[in-house]
Scaffold this motif. Structure first.
Motif, PDB file in Angstrom:
ATOM      1  N   SER A  73       0.964  -1.168  -0.082  1.00 62.59           N
ATOM      2  CA  SER A  73       0.008   0.022  -0.074  1.00 62.59           C
ATOM      3  C   SER A  73       0.973   1.255  -0.156  1.00 62.59           C
ATOM      4  CB  SER A  73      -0.871   0.083   1.298  1.00 62.59           C
ATOM      5  OG  SER A  73      -0.120  -0.005   2.488  1.00 62.59           O
ATOM      6  N   GLU A 112       2.192   6.008   6.011  1.00 67.35           N
ATOM      7  CA  GLU A 112       2.856   4.673   6.755  1.00 67.35           C
ATOM      8  C   GLU A 112       3.705   4.972   7.721  1.00 67.35           C
ATOM      9  OE1 GLU A 112       3.463   0.093   5.587  1.00 67.35           O
ATOM     10  OE2 GLU A 112       4.476   1.520   4.184  1.00 67.35           O
ATOM     11  N   ALA A 130      -1.713   3.108   4.992  1.00 66.07           N
ATOM     12  CA  ALA A 130      -3.096   3.454   4.254  1.00 66.07           C
ATOM     13  C   ALA A 130      -2.952   4.139   3.142  1.00 66.07           C
ATOM     14  CB  ALA A 130      -4.197   4.020   5.064  1.00 66.07           C
ATOM     15  N   PHE A 159      -5.163  -0.923   2.836  1.00 65.66           N
ATOM     16  CA  PHE A 159      -4.307  -0.576   3.981  1.00 65.66           C
ATOM     17  C   PHE A 159      -3.435  -1.931   4.326  1.00 65.66           C
ATOM     18  CE2 PHE A 159      -7.358  -3.580   5.874  1.00 65.66           C
ATOM     19  CZ  PHE A 159      -6.601  -4.238   6.587  1.00 65.66           C
TER      20      PHE A 159
END
Length: 667
Positions: free
Chosen positions: A146, A377, A391, A426
């Motif tokens: 992600s 992150e 996310a 996520f």
């Protein structure tokens, strides 16, 4: 007064640096500046996921000298088909991990120095343009991603890092020939220029190829899988300040092949360019921009009349993208990543339709895809515990889809509706260090992959099977989790084990809809769970490494014939092991044993590709001065590796092949 630029400043000027930056580069003392040519260091919690590093030594001993064989050191890595990049259609070179396949598009994100390398139209990886000898390392991360360019990493990420002059030497080259008379030539020139450096490289492969068609199935039109490919690149790295470096790269490649029948010619070509700024100060950042121009053509020959049925004469496409990642100083316990990335793909296919060897129609189809991703992150270190959470939000769009056709004198145009939306994903995990070299890890993640322009708009034929495009395809969405243990009982000795469960919802598969007709469709899901094992031991000059993957994958499509069946082209078992002896820096002896389990050609499990076990060998010994002798052996057991089986009509992979040649190296 006259102005003299040092070589490092000259590189920066050629790459587009500003004059103030050049002035700083001129004033700074070279011994105060260190350039790496890499991106920012991996975050501490990267080990929360199932990661395997393939170093330069392991990449170098691939007996075929093809990147796909080198990456097979990570069990579970696969292309859509078993053929290597000398004897497969380039459009089938989609890569994946964890048996999350089902069609020829990549479900694994591949990066080269941070830049996505997949074709913007097809999603395949131009494997012949990625030479192992140019690389310092390949990092394979299984599971959804992600972070930057995370859309597309539903099965994982493979991050390739280019080698520097310290690893390449000033000049290196090699020339080899095999027992069929095929040749391989490659060279690198890597001078250090001031505080920066330049790497120029090129490679040329050509040969008559081997017989992919078994003896009892050959006809007068059957031919060997001949090939000719070349690739070249120029990469410059230069400091702009004491903690900011500029990386610039341009590259080009062309890859032409003939498959099965005379006239069944296919080719892929491309030109790439990228610029990257990496800052390693208090506010760390990584900014890059890239552009890709690609093309593809393919002639389909009938297996009954041996005349052309389709000429996909051009598939021009353009990919443009970039990213910016920022790591602000938030304390030693945290590594915070904030950023955005953007990708744009535009392309179309131009085709001539043949009947009885004459053109009877034409088609042109294509469109555009876009994706804007925002990501955050954070890794938090609490003594022996590392926590991570991130996310990502993606704004995607599918636009300008159109099909123009003229068949039997009748013209028609189909305009597909534009679509757009937001999707979120996520990932999070933890690593706990227990002492004694033992660490436990666990993670969970979701992911996203947008259909490629190829899946949306381009139909294709692998005679006699026609696979139709589908402009209504939805995005694939991943949900997965995994847990594992890493154990390092002593220096040079490591073991790892991972159990995982991954599900790709709305997975795009080639679904049989009639006799000899398939269509790309979203099935409910492809669900895969299994275990992955890895081990490595280094004792002085001797090393042994291996990996094993067991994957129970199935299609979930209630009420259809696909429900409960394995995805096409996905083996249950895969394993790889390499033993090497390096008594000196210029002497290497290595063998690689690889096993791929049985798999099915099609979605209905009617045609089997039997399991295959191959043994490869590599030897390099110095002979005089900078010269070394190189010997390579592919498939020494001469295993019959079936790569295609369509109702008993089969293709075979590389037979036993022996290479010999010389290598030259100047440090």
């Amino acid at each position: 007064m006259p102005c003299t630029l040092r070589p490092a400043a000259l590189i920066a000027l050629l790459a587009g640096a500003s004059l103030p930056s050049l002035a700083y580069a001129e004033e700074a003392a070279p011994d105060q500046i260190v350039v790496t040519g890499r991106g920012l260091d991996a975050a501490p919690a990267a080990v929360a996921y199932d990661v395997q590093d393939i170093d330069k030594d392991r990449l170098a001993v691939a007996a075929s000298s093809r990147i796909e064989d080198a990456l097979s050191a990570a069990a579970g890595f696969q292309q859509f088909r078993r053929s290597d990049s000398r004897a497969s259609n380039p459009s089938a070179q989609g890569i994946t991990l964890r048996a999350l396949g089902g069609n020829a598009t990549s479900r694994t994100l591949m990066l080269l120095d941070g830049v996505p390398v997949a074709d913007p139209f097809f999603g395949y990886v131009p494997l012949s343009a990625l030479a192992p000898e140019r690389l310092a390392m390949a990092r394979v991360t299984r599971g959804g991603g992600s972070g930057a360019f995370g859309a597309g990493a539903v099965a994982g990420t493979i991050d390739l890092t280019s080698a520097s002059p310290d690893q390449l030497g000033l000049f290196g080259g090699r020339a080899l020939v095999d027992d069929r008379g095929e040749t391989e030539l490659s060279a690198t020139l890597a001078p250090k220029l001031g505080a920066g450096y330049l790497v120029a490289s090129g490679r040329w492969d050509r040969g008559q190829g081997f017989w992919t068609t078994p003896v009892d199935q050959r006809v007068p039109a059957s031919v060997r899988a001949s090939y000719e490919s070349w690739s070249t690149s120029l990469r410059a790295v230069a400091p702009l300040t004491g903690d900011i470096e500029l990386q610039a790269r341009v590259a080009a490649f062309n890859d032409a092949r003939t498959l099965r029948f005379a006239g069944a010619d296919t080719a892929a070509s491309g030109q790439d360019a990228s610029l990257r700024l990496v800052g390693r100060g208090a506010w760390k950042f990584d900014a890059l921009a890239y552009v890709q121009a690609r093309d593809f053509n393919n002639v389909v020959i009938s297996a009954r009349t041996f005349l052309p049925t389709l000429d996909q004469r051009a598939t021009p496409s353009t990919g443009i993208g970039g990213k910016f990642e920022l790591r602000p100083p938030v304390g030693k316990a945290h590594v915070l990543r904030l950023g955005a990335d953007w990708r744009y793909a535009e392309g179309h296919t131009e085709e001539d339709v043949y009947t009885a060897g004459k053109i009877t129609g034409q088609r042109r189809a294509g469109g555009t895809n876009r994706d804007l991703g925002l990501f955050i992150e954070d890794d938090w270190t609490l003594g022996p515990v590392i926590l991570t959470a991130g996310a990502r939000a993606d704004r995607w769009s599918v636009r300008n889809g159109v099909l123009d056709s003229v068949l039997s004198g009748q013209a028609s145009t189909t305009v597909y509706p534009d679509r757009a939306g937001w999707d979120g994903s996520f990932r999070g995990g933890a690593v706990v260090k227990l002492g004694g070299g033992v660490a436990l890890r666990g993670s969970a993640y979701t992911g996203l992959r947008q259909p490629t322009l190829n899946e949306l708009y381009r139909s294709f034929t692998v005679f006699p099977i026609v696979t139709r495009a589908n402009a209504a395809l939805q995005n694939e969405k991943l949900r997965g989790f995994e847990g594992g243990i890493d154990w390092r009982p002593a220096a040079g000795l490591s073991f790892s084990a991972t159990a995982f469960d991954n599900k790709v919802r709305h997975a795009i598969a080639n679904v049989t809809v009639a006799t000899n007709v398939r269509e790309r469709q979203n099935v409910d899901a492809v669900h895969a769970n299994g275990i992955e094992l890895g081990a490595e031991a280094k004792f002085g000059a001797f090393s042994l490494s291996g990996s094993f993957a067991y994957t129970d994958a199935k299609v979930e499509a209630p009420g259809t014939a696909l429900d409960g069946k394995r995805p096409a082209q996905t083996p249950r078992y895969a394993a790889s092991a390499t033993a090497a002896w390096r008594p000196s820096p210029r002497t290497t002896l290595a063998i690689t044993l690889r096993h791929t389990g049985a798999q099915f050609e099609d979605d209905l499990e009617t045609d089997v590709l039997p399991a295959a076990t191959t043994l490869d060998a590599y030897a390099e010994v110095p002979v005089a001065g900078p010269f070394s002798l190189v010997l390579r052996g592919e498939n020494l057991f001469d295993e019959a590796v079936v790569t295609r089986n369509s109702g008993g009509s089969i293709d075979l992979g590389t037979p036993r092949t022996i290479w010999g040649g010389v290598k030259i190296a100047f440090r």
